[in-house]
Design a protein around this motif. Structure first.
Motif, PDB file in Angstrom:
ATOM      1  N   PHE A 170      40.941  55.011  39.034  1.00 13.43           N
ATOM      2  CA  PHE A 170      42.069  54.831  39.956  1.00 13.43           C
ATOM      3  C   PHE A 170      42.318  53.337  40.188  1.00 13.43           C
ATOM      4  O   PHE A 170      43.450  52.869  40.139  1.00 13.43           O
ATOM      5  CB  PHE A 170      41.748  55.556  41.272  1.00 13.43           C
ATOM      6  CG  PHE A 170      42.753  55.330  42.355  1.00 13.43           C
ATOM      7  CD1 PHE A 170      43.992  55.955  42.303  1.00 13.43           C
ATOM      8  CD2 PHE A 170      42.478  54.490  43.416  1.00 13.43           C
ATOM      9  CE1 PHE A 170      44.931  55.741  43.299  1.00 13.43           C
ATOM     10  CE2 PHE A 170      43.410  54.273  44.409  1.00 13.43           C
ATOM     11  CZ  PHE A 170      44.634  54.901  44.347  1.00 13.43           C
ATOM     12  N   ILE A 171      41.238  52.601  40.406  1.00 16.46           N
ATOM     13  CA  ILE A 171      41.384  51.164  40.663  1.00 16.46           C
ATOM     14  C   ILE A 171      41.955  50.466  39.430  1.00 16.46           C
ATOM     15  O   ILE A 171      42.826  49.603  39.526  1.00 16.46           O
ATOM     16  CB  ILE A 171      40.027  50.561  41.087  1.00 16.46           C
ATOM     17  CG1 ILE A 171      39.672  51.088  42.483  1.00 16.46           C
ATOM     18  CG2 ILE A 171      40.062  49.037  41.088  1.00 16.46           C
ATOM     19  CD1 ILE A 171      38.300  50.718  42.964  1.00 16.46           C
ATOM     20  N   ALA A 172      41.490  50.886  38.251  1.00 18.37           N
ATOM     21  CA  ALA A 172      41.966  50.233  37.023  1.00 18.37           C
ATOM     22  C   ALA A 172      43.450  50.489  36.794  1.00 18.37           C
ATOM     23  O   ALA A 172      44.161  49.620  36.313  1.00 18.37           O
ATOM     24  CB  ALA A 172      41.160  50.724  35.828  1.00 18.37           C
ATOM     25  N   THR A 173      43.922  51.686  37.145  1.00 16.46           N
ATOM     26  CA  THR A 173      45.301  52.023  36.767  1.00 16.46           C
ATOM     27  C   THR A 173      46.311  51.900  37.905  1.00 16.46           C
ATOM     28  O   THR A 173      47.502  51.816  37.642  1.00 16.46           O
ATOM     29  CB  THR A 173      45.369  53.465  36.209  1.00 16.46           C
ATOM     30  OG1 THR A 173      44.773  54.344  37.168  1.00 16.46           O
ATOM     31  CG2 THR A 173      44.656  53.588  34.884  1.00 16.46           C
ATOM     32  N   GLU A 174      45.860  51.878  39.146  1.00 19.18           N
ATOM     33  CA  GLU A 174      46.830  51.879  40.252  1.00 19.18           C
ATOM     34  C   GLU A 174      46.695  50.693  41.208  1.00 19.18           C
ATOM     35  O   GLU A 174      47.516  50.534  42.098  1.00 19.18           O
ATOM     36  CB  GLU A 174      46.697  53.156  41.104  1.00 19.18           C
ATOM     37  CG  GLU A 174      46.508  54.449  40.350  1.00 19.18           C
ATOM     38  CD  GLU A 174      47.754  54.911  39.630  1.00 19.18           C
ATOM     39  OE1 GLU A 174      48.769  55.072  40.288  1.00 19.18           O
ATOM     40  OE2 GLU A 174      47.701  55.089  38.397  1.00 19.18           O
ATOM     41  N   SER A 175      45.643  49.934  41.074  1.00 18.47           N
ATOM     42  CA  SER A 175      45.381  48.891  42.085  1.00 18.47           C
ATOM     43  C   SER A 175      46.128  47.599  41.742  1.00 18.47           C
ATOM     44  O   SER A 175      46.822  47.522  40.728  1.00 18.47           O
ATOM     45  CB  SER A 175      43.877  48.609  42.128  1.00 18.47           C
ATOM     46  OG  SER A 175      43.537  47.816  41.022  1.00 18.47           O
ATOM     47  N   PRO A 176      45.971  46.563  42.551  1.00 19.13           N
ATOM     48  CA  PRO A 176      46.588  45.273  42.233  1.00 19.13           C
ATOM     49  C   PRO A 176      46.203  44.753  40.837  1.00 19.13           C
ATOM     50  O   PRO A 176      46.933  43.974  40.253  1.00 19.13           O
ATOM     51  CB  PRO A 176      46.060  44.355  43.330  1.00 19.13           C
ATOM     52  CG  PRO A 176      45.836  45.266  44.489  1.00 19.13           C
ATOM     53  CD  PRO A 176      45.371  46.552  43.907  1.00 19.13           C
ATOM     54  N   LEU A 177      45.068  45.211  40.304  1.00 16.98           N
ATOM     55  CA  LEU A 177      44.712  44.786  38.934  1.00 16.98           C
ATOM     56  C   LEU A 177      45.843  45.142  37.984  1.00 16.98           C
ATOM     57  O   LEU A 177      46.194  44.386  37.083  1.00 16.98           O
ATOM     58  CB  LEU A 177      43.446  45.524  38.461  1.00 16.98           C
ATOM     59  CG  LEU A 177      42.100  45.055  38.988  1.00 16.98           C
ATOM     60  CD1 LEU A 177      40.993  45.847  38.323  1.00 16.98           C
ATOM     61  CD2 LEU A 177      41.908  43.565  38.731  1.00 16.98           C
ATOM     62  N   ASP A 178      46.407  46.336  38.192  1.00 21.65           N
ATOM     63  CA  ASP A 178      47.492  46.799  37.327  1.00 21.65           C
ATOM     64  C   ASP A 178      48.781  46.015  37.622  1.00 21.65           C
ATOM     65  O   ASP A 178      49.512  45.642  36.713  1.00 21.65           O
ATOM     66  CB  ASP A 178      47.705  48.303  37.554  1.00 21.65           C
ATOM     67  CG  ASP A 178      48.578  48.900  36.481  1.00 21.65           C
ATOM     68  OD1 ASP A 178      48.291  48.662  35.291  1.00 21.65           O
ATOM     69  OD2 ASP A 178      49.568  49.566  36.814  1.00 21.65           O
ATOM     70  N   ALA A 179      49.019  45.775  38.925  1.00 20.86           N
ATOM     71  CA  ALA A 179      50.255  45.065  39.289  1.00 20.86           C
ATOM     72  C   ALA A 179      50.246  43.624  38.780  1.00 20.86           C
ATOM     73  O   ALA A 179      51.277  43.036  38.515  1.00 20.86           O
ATOM     74  CB  ALA A 179      50.425  45.090  40.805  1.00 20.86           C
ATOM     75  N   PHE A 180      49.039  43.051  38.627  1.00 24.96           N
ATOM     76  CA  PHE A 180      48.953  41.635  38.238  1.00 24.96           C
ATOM     77  C   PHE A 180      48.644  41.436  36.762  1.00 24.96           C
ATOM     78  O   PHE A 180      48.536  40.301  36.315  1.00 24.96           O
ATOM     79  CB  PHE A 180      47.874  40.938  39.079  1.00 24.96           C
ATOM     80  CG  PHE A 180      48.383  40.539  40.438  1.00 24.96           C
ATOM     81  CD1 PHE A 180      48.533  41.470  41.444  1.00 24.96           C
ATOM     82  CD2 PHE A 180      48.745  39.228  40.708  1.00 24.96           C
ATOM     83  CE1 PHE A 180      49.016  41.116  42.695  1.00 24.96           C
ATOM     84  CE2 PHE A 180      49.231  38.860  41.951  1.00 24.96           C
ATOM     85  CZ  PHE A 180      49.366  39.806  42.945  1.00 24.96           C
TER      86      PHE A 180
END
Ligand code: SF4
Ligand code: SF4
Lengths: 174, 682
Positions: free
Chosen positions: B60-70
């Motif tokens: 979830f963190i890999a695909t939906e978090s700020p990591l994905d947005a940035f």
């Protein structure tokens, strides 16, 4: 053994780009550097998600408190059609950007203006953008239709496999 | 937005579909895990659950978090995302030993009948064994790592969402194959000796080190996009160095720690190694499907009816005396927008709750004190022809007089309903109005074929020794079933208003609300109390078809150019679409298959019709949701085809009804893609 990855596989089935996907234009307009992104390019008739990154030209630090207004204008036989939308952090996924969903009503060449008010400066970035015909709705939504025939094909394979592998009772004598 | 840090923390892009899938995966695993623990308990069960859920959380963190947005702006964020997808999520999911819990967590029928043949398909098994063989898995893992980091392919992923998705999927999958040999999740057998895992992990670390070093020491920016964007005061070169370090240090640890653990285990020798996991077998108890805990339900009915009556009175008052601008009037919004939508949702997720809380029956019950009904409903009208015709009439009135746009007419319809219920049930015995007149009730009866709850007997043997038959006759405490449904012979939800009088009346407490498999009753054709066999009831079959076709006609009437048609054209359209076409289809099915099959096929279309109603009403209740609407409609078609296939058993027999279902589906897709008139809301 094979089952569980199938569930996780579905997570990658619908990749989606948020804002900041495709660079539509990038201009230096002192004292800022302005980059405009779109969720797809070239733009098409209908809704597009646009986002704007405003940076200081010197040092490239982000400008967080700008007022950003997006405007599309087109002269249609003497009648000016105008679409305006404010871009805000709230409408952007990436909160460094200013986002807006904007609906362009017709195809052709549009004058695109980005007005930015920030830090006692007002700048306007101008560009000509070619807007193509509306993408057929199927183009975007096809996975939600294709899953039906895919499921039917899987069902047919399932039946064939079932018929082939059905255990026979009592087992044949060797 | 105050700062870069605040922006980084708040840039979550949570896509409902992905979130729903992750939650579904977690729910299935937990259900299977709990079921597994009813059979056998291992000392590492808790760790496995934690590992699997942590894997999903990191996914979830890999695909939906700020990591994905940035990830389009910072290579370091993108690298961290890749690290999660390749090096942390796969081993954590595998450490959850997910095969058995996931199989146990899914419905048994689906696993046996749906997945079973695929899981035991030798070709697929061979392919999977090939992919997890350590040399193959290593080569795939290494190839995917190197390939996607080559500048042209990496840049392509930044430009196209599909390539980006493919990149992430290949990282994840090659990660799964790679880590399989290391974790060896149960019930997989070990493919290589344990010592071989050490060089396997060290080789992967070498690859990772080489790639990280290229980022750190290349001396130039490898991906021009990051340089062009230059999204912060950090230079693209520094960003790349940071990305390399993320890959190098935490990335190496992911390989070296397990290699170290394996080495220590081998050095410890067989005596000092950890003993095999202790398992405790739990005593098995026979599983009896438990009725839903519904003792409180009959007591809830009256308050629910009073509440609905108050709402009806408020709607009528606003309709008669309030503003006539529909979106600002309760009569323009509540009945047409929310009540219709919520009643379908309730039918599909619980049961016939709206008949249960029907305010007309409350008034009728009060009226009975003055007009004690004496007569029986005329024998010639003891069928569904009248309500089917009333349904068609309603569909026409709705469009022709724009009922949704007229609070005054809406109020009159509700008042008329109260009066009709009072008159019919004041003269005729039982619930004649519900059973033989009310079009809303018929809609609920037909849709409740898909409900996951049913009122039925707990133990049929108790009924065999019953002498009172209070469930139908009634007693001094409660009346019997007013719809003449005799519990021992009742099958499915047809004609059942969920009034729960039978639950109250049965002296042995043998009637309750039970969970059932939705639509399973369509696959059977037993004698049904007060109905008979569905394969002989043309009125019921036509009623079902009117409701199914009515869904499409009702939605089509809201799109251009149909909505502009005049009164007579609209009448012709409604009559043709909701009455003549169903009759024509029914006749064609009779000719092409058999009378019995034609009757039964009519009911198999109910899931598709309900899907269209739901998709359409969702639009009015929640605005355009084309993706969800298409998903609902597609699921409806698949459900319909499955039921029809189960009844037909042969592809050739299935063909006529499949053609009808696919034709309706195509019409539905066309309708959903048209700009639809938003009614009742400003
Ligand atoms: S449900 Fe109750 S009242 Fe009806 S037949 Fe069975 S035991 Fe008798
Ligand atoms: S079977 Fe009859 S009495 Fe029982 S809940 Fe249904 S309608 Fe009411």
């Amino acid at each position: 053994m094979l089952l569980w990855p199938v569930i996780v596989a579905a997570l990658f089935a619908l990749p989606a780009f948020g804002d900041g996907s495709v660079v539509l234009l990038h201009q230096r307009a002192d004292p800022f550097d302005v980059t405009v992104f779109a969720d797809h390019a070239p733009l098409t008739v209908g809704q597009s998600n646009l986002s704007v990154m405003v940076q200081k030209a010197a040092g490239h630090s982000n400008v967080p408190d700008a007022h950003v207004m997006l405007r599309f204008e087109k002269d249609e036989g003497g009648r000016i059609t105008e679409v305006v939308a404010p871009a805000t952090h709230a409408k952007a996924t990436n909160k460094l950007l200013y986002g807006a969903a904007i609906t362009v009503p017709s195809e052709g060449n549009w004058k695109f203006t980005t007005d930015i008010d920030a830090q006692n400066a007002h700048i306007t970035v101008l560009a000509q953008l070619a807007v193509g015909p509306a993408a057929p709705p199927m183009k975007e939504k096809w996975p939600l239709i294709v899953f039906v025939p895919v499921a039917i094909v899987l069902f047919i394979i399932n039946r064939r496999l079932k018929r082939r592998w059905r255990p026979t009772y009592p087992p044949a004598r060797p | 937005m105050e700062s870069f840090g605040a922006a980084a923390l708040t840039s979550w892009d949570i896509r409902p579909f992905s979130l729903a899938l992750l939650l579904a995966a977690a729910a299935v695993y937990i259900r299977g895990w709990l079921r597994g623990r009813k059979i056998v308990r291992g000392e590492h069960d808790g760790e496995r659950l934690t590992a699997f859920l942590s894997g999903l959380l990191l996914l979830f963190i890999a695909t939906e978090s700020p990591l994905d947005a940035f990830d389009h702006f910072f290579l370091a964020a993108h690298m961290a995302q890749h690290l999660l997808l390749m090096m942390l999520v796969p081993p954590l999911l595998l450490l959850g030993h997910p095969t058995l819990p996931l199989l146990r967590g899914l419905p048994k029928h689906f696993v046996r009948g749906g997945l079973g043949p695929f899981l035991s398909w030798p070709t697929l098994r061979r392919l999977f064994r090939f992919l997890i063989a350590p040399p193959v898995a290593f080569v795939l893992f290494a190839f995917s790592t190197i390939f996607w980091h080559l500048p042209p392919f990496y840049e392509a992923a930044l430009r196209s969402s599909w390539v980006h998705g493919l990149q992430h999927a290949s990282f994840f999958w090659t990660g799964i194959f790679f880590w399989w040999a290391v974790v060896r999740p149960m019930p997989a057998k070990s493919l290589w000796p344990e010592w071989a895992v050490i060089p396997y992990l060290l080789a992967a670390d070498l690859l990772n080190t080489g790639l990280s070093a290229a980022f750190v020491f290349s001396g130039r920016v490898l991906y021009p996009s990051y340089e062009a964007l230059h999204a912060s005061s950090m230079s693209a070169q520094d960003d790349q160095t940071l990305a390399g370090l993320i890959m190098w240090v935490p990335g190496s640890l992911v390989y070296l720690i397990p290699a170290f653990v394996f080495a220590m285990r081998l050095l410890a020798g067989p005596k000092l190694r950890k003993p095999a996991e202790k398992m405790v077998r739990v005593r098995l108890r026979p599983v009896v499907p438990a009725p839903a805990k519904t003792a409180w339900l009959p007591r809830l009915r009256r308050p629910a009816q009073v509440l609905m009556l108050s709402v009806a009175v408020a709607v009528m008052a606003d309709g008669f005396f309030g503003t006539q601008i529909a979106p600002l009037n309760l009569a323009g919004v509540l009945p047409w927008i929310y009540w219709r939508f919520l009643s379908v949702v309730a039918l599909l997720t619980i049961g016939n709750l709206f008949c249960m809380a029907c305010p007309f029956m409350l008034v009728r019950d009060l009226g009975r004190k003055v007009f004690p009904a004496k007569l029986r409903w005329p024998a010639a009208l003891r069928n569904k022809w009248v309500p089917a015709a009333l349904l068609v009439l309603y569909l026409w009135l709705y469009e022709a007089f724009a009922l949704w746009n007229s609070p005054w007419l809406t109020a009159w319809i509700i008042a008329g309903y109260f009066i009709a219920a009072l008159i019919v049930d004041g003269v005729f015995r039982g619930a004649s109005f519900c059973k033989y007149v009310c079009p809303i009730g018929q809609f609920h009866f037909i849709t409740s074929l898909l409900s996951p709850r049913e009122v039925r007997v707990r133990n049929p043997r108790v009924c065999k020794s019953c002498a009172s038959y209070d469930c139908i006759r009634g007693n001094e405490h409660a009346r019997g079933c007013e719809l003449y449904l005799f519990q021992p012979k009742k099958e499915g939800n047809l004609d059942c208003t969920f009034c729960l009088d039978c639950v109250k009346a049965c002296p042995t407490g043998n009637v309750a609300v039970f969970p059932v498999i939705p639509a399973a009753t369509i696959l059977k054709d037993p004698y049904r109390s007060s109905i008979g066999r569905l394969s002989k009831r043309t009125d019921w079959a036509v009623l079902a078809l009117v409701i199914v076709f009515g869904a499409f006609v009702n939605a089509a009437a809201m799109v251009h150019p149909i909505m502009m048609w005049n009164l007579w054209r609209m009448a012709a359209f409604i009559l043709a679409g909701a009455a003549l076409l169903p009759l024509l289809v029914f006749t064609a099915l009779r000719v092409l298959s058999s009378s019995e099959l034609a009757h039964r096929f009519a009911f198999t279309l109910v899931p598709l019709g309900s899907a269209m109603w739901l998709a359409h009403l969702l639009f009015h209740a929640a605005g355009p949701q084309i993706s969800v609407q298409l998903l609902i409609l597609g699921c409806g078609l698949l459900f319909t085809l499955y039921l029809a296939w189960r009844i037909a058993q042969k592809w050739t027999t299935l063909l006529p009804s499949a053609v009808v279902a696919c034709g309706l589906y195509a019409a539905g897709v066309w309708i959903l893609f048209q700009p639809m008139q938003m009614r009742g809301l400003m």
